[in-house]
Design a protein around this motif. Structure first.
Motif, short mmCIF file in Angstrom:
data_model
loop_
_atom_site.label_atom_id
_atom_site.label_comp_id
_atom_site.label_asym_id
_atom_site.label_seq_id
_atom_site.Cartn_x
_atom_site.Cartn_y
_atom_site.Cartn_z
N MET A 1 0.84 -1.19 0.00
CA MET A 1 0.00 0.00 0.00
C MET A 1 0.88 1.24 0.00
O MET A 1 1.97 1.22 0.52
N ALA A 2 0.34 2.29 -0.58
CA ALA A 2 1.08 3.55 -0.65
C ALA A 2 0.21 4.67 -0.07
O ALA A 2 -1.00 4.69 -0.25
N THR A 3 0.86 5.59 0.59
CA THR A 3 0.16 6.75 1.15
C THR A 3 -0.14 7.74 0.04
O THR A 3 0.48 7.70 -1.04
N PRO A 4 -1.07 8.66 0.29
CA PRO A 4 -1.31 9.72 -0.71
C PRO A 4 -0.02 10.48 -1.04
O PRO A 4 0.21 10.83 -2.20
N GLN A 5 0.82 10.72 -0.04
CA GLN A 5 2.07 11.45 -0.28
C GLN A 5 3.01 10.65 -1.19
O GLN A 5 3.67 11.23 -2.07
N GLU A 6 3.08 9.33 -0.99
CA GLU A 6 3.94 8.49 -1.83
C GLU A 6 3.43 8.46 -3.27
O GLU A 6 4.22 8.54 -4.22
N ASN A 7 2.13 8.35 -3.43
CA ASN A 7 1.56 8.38 -4.78
C ASN A 7 1.80 9.73 -5.43
O ASN A 7 2.15 9.80 -6.61
N ALA A 118 -4.61 14.62 -6.04
CA ALA A 118 -3.69 13.91 -5.15
C ALA A 118 -3.06 14.87 -4.14
O ALA A 118 -2.91 14.53 -2.96
N ALA A 119 -2.69 16.06 -4.60
CA ALA A 119 -2.11 17.05 -3.69
C ALA A 119 -3.13 17.47 -2.63
O ALA A 119 -2.78 17.62 -1.45
N GLN A 120 -4.38 17.62 -3.03
CA GLN A 120 -5.44 17.93 -2.06
C GLN A 120 -5.54 16.82 -1.02
O GLN A 120 -5.59 17.09 0.18
N ALA A 121 -5.57 15.58 -1.48
CA ALA A 121 -5.69 14.43 -0.57
C ALA A 121 -4.49 14.33 0.36
O ALA A 121 -4.63 13.90 1.51
N ALA A 122 -3.31 14.73 -0.13
CA ALA A 122 -2.09 14.66 0.67
C ALA A 122 -1.90 15.90 1.55
O ALA A 122 -0.97 15.96 2.34
N GLY A 123 -2.80 16.88 1.40
CA GLY A 123 -2.68 18.11 2.17
C GLY A 123 -1.52 18.99 1.74
O GLY A 123 -1.00 19.79 2.52
N ASP A 124 -1.11 18.88 0.48
CA ASP A 124 0.03 19.62 -0.05
C ASP A 124 -0.47 20.79 -0.90
O ASP A 124 -0.61 20.67 -2.12
#
Length: 169
Positions: A1-7, A118-124
């Motif tokens: 599994m990968a985190t949102p940040q890793e993806n 993806a950036a939204q999901a990762a909080g970036d």
């Protein structure tokens, strides 16, 4: 599994390679265009945009502690080289190049749409803003190509029908 940040980081590497490919494709196309000044000018403008996009992606990668993937970058450059060489063999190089450019721009649009989510999901928020800066440039280039394909086709057909003119590029 990968985190949102890793993806996100992996997809930023993909975007970096994609922009490397775009730069190579656009420069090769611009260099060969001789008889279509409006298309050449728009491609040259987008080359400058692409260089700015590369800088934004590089900044995102560095900020996240990542770096570009040498293999992905090389793959993108090789694909661009293959397309450029293949284009020189076609009698309708300018038309095929414009069509391929339109398709590529739409792939970039999809990629930056994914990166924003993806950036939204990762909080970036910084990566999100960078991608939100790039996305309209890709949309504008795709729209420009779509809007000008009929005019470009007409110019190509006129040149192609004239035995004294080269239409290909």
């Amino acid at each position: 599994m990968a985190t949102p940040q890793e993806n996100l980081l992996d997809w930023l590497r993909d975007a970096h390679a994609m922009e490397q490919q775009a730069e190579q494709m656009l420069k090769a196309q611009s260099k060969r265009l001789e008889h279509y000044p409006q298309l050449k000018a728009r491609i040259d403008q987008h080359i400058e945009e692409t260089l700015g996009q590369q800088k934004l992606i590089d900044e995102c990668l560095q900020r996240l502690g990542g770096e570009a993937s040498t293999m992905k970058d090389l793959g993108g450059k090789l694909m661009a080289f293959g397309q450029a060489v293949g284009g020189t063999l076609m009698s309708d190089e300018v038309i095929k190049g414009a069509m391929a450019g339109y398709v590529f721009e739409n792939m970039e649009i999809a990629s930056y749409t994914v990166l924003i989510a993806a950036a939204q999901a990762a909080g970036d928020t910084q990566t999100q803003k960078a991608c939100e800066t790039i996305l309209p440039q890709e949309v504008a280039m795709a729209q420009w190509l779509l809007d000008h394909l009929p005019q470009l086709t007409e110019a190509f057909l006129q040149r192609s029908a004239d035995p004294d003119k080269e239409a290909k590029k």
